[in-house]
Motif scaffolding. Structure first.
Motif, mmCIF file in Angstrom:
data_model
loop_
_atom_site.group_PDB
_atom_site.id
_atom_site.type_symbol
_atom_site.label_atom_id
_atom_site.label_comp_id
_atom_site.label_asym_id
_atom_site.label_seq_id
_atom_site.Cartn_x
_atom_site.Cartn_y
_atom_site.Cartn_z
ATOM 1 N N LEU A 68 -50.549 -2.174 4.122
ATOM 2 C CA LEU A 68 -50.087 -2.899 2.940
ATOM 3 C C LEU A 68 -51.112 -3.934 2.501
ATOM 4 C CD1 LEU A 68 -46.322 -3.389 3.809
ATOM 5 C CD2 LEU A 68 -47.282 -1.893 2.048
ATOM 6 N N ALA A 73 -50.825 -4.975 -1.266
ATOM 7 C CA ALA A 73 -49.375 -5.080 -1.400
ATOM 8 C C ALA A 73 -48.834 -6.074 -0.372
ATOM 9 C CB ALA A 73 -48.721 -3.719 -1.202
ATOM 10 N N LEU A 94 -41.490 -4.298 -2.083
ATOM 11 C CA LEU A 94 -42.919 -4.583 -2.022
ATOM 12 C C LEU A 94 -43.407 -5.113 -3.360
ATOM 13 C CD1 LEU A 94 -44.213 -1.284 -0.351
ATOM 14 C CD2 LEU A 94 -43.739 -3.468 0.773
ATOM 15 N N SER A 95 -44.346 -6.030 -3.283
ATOM 16 C CA SER A 95 -45.085 -6.457 -4.461
ATOM 17 C C SER A 95 -46.430 -5.731 -4.380
ATOM 18 C CB SER A 95 -45.290 -7.973 -4.443
ATOM 19 O OG SER A 95 -46.117 -8.351 -5.517
ATOM 20 N N THR A 96 -46.731 -4.915 -5.395
ATOM 21 C CA THR A 96 -47.962 -4.127 -5.386
ATOM 22 C C THR A 96 -48.750 -4.413 -6.662
ATOM 23 O OG1 THR A 96 -47.236 -2.164 -6.611
ATOM 24 C CG2 THR A 96 -46.603 -2.291 -4.280
ATOM 25 N N GLU A 100 -43.488 -4.277 -8.710
ATOM 26 C CA GLU A 100 -42.568 -4.281 -7.577
ATOM 27 C C GLU A 100 -42.036 -2.881 -7.319
ATOM 28 O OE1 GLU A 100 -38.671 -6.759 -7.189
ATOM 29 O OE2 GLU A 100 -40.365 -8.080 -6.726
#
Length: 163
Positions: A68, A73, A94-96, A100
């Motif tokens: 990640l 992420a 997840l924040s990518t 999100e």
């Protein structure tokens, strides 16, 4: 949703591992606790993360964290979202770089990952109401759990962590 913390990992009477999730605003021995039965490897991974115990090689959840981070992420939160026919379901948010994303996961994997990255752990109120049990942990129980984990770490060898 109720924010929780890992209150412990224990063995039930039949020798099965169980993770205990407790609302963060409740003290041990009061309120409710959510028991979720998990596998031995996941229990070990969660304990290693919670206790920040060193391991000779990265475990699977350490690898997840590294992947990640490498991809830019981060884990925003995890949620134990529902229970169906005795099976718990979780989601990892997840924040990518692409926005999100929410990923389906087993609660044990989600909690192990959250424990490594410091993400919040949440349980749906309906799940806590349906599957939560009164917390009757005594100081003796807590001390025994800590002693059990210390014995595990003393007796563990690098081969115990190989996949």
């Amino acid at each position: 949703m109720v924010q929780v913390r890992v209150a412990g990992v224990a063995l039930d009477a039949s020798g099965q591992h169980v993770i205990l999730l407790k609302p963060i605003d409740e003290i041990p021995g009061e309120g409710m606790v959510l028991p979720i039965w998990i596998g031995q490897l996941e229990a070990t991974s969660i304990l290693v993360a919670v206790e920040q115990a060193p391991v000779p090689r990265p475990l699977a959840h350490d690898l997840m964290r590294e992947i990640l981070e490498t991809l830019g992420a981060s884990v925003v939160r995890i949620e134990v979202s529902r229970i169906e026919e005795g099976t718990f379901y979780a989601e990892i948010t997840l924040s990518t770089p692409l926005g999100e994303r929410v990923i389906d996961a087993r609660p044990s994997d989600a909690v192990a990952l959250a424990s490594r990255v410091g993400a919040g752990i949440w349980v749906a109120s309906a799940v806590m109401e349906d599957a939560g049990v009164p917390d009757v942990l005594t100081e003796t129980d807590a001390a025994e759990r800590m002693d059990e984990f210390k014995r595990f770490l003393d007796e563990a060898s690098p081969e115990d962590f190989e996949g």
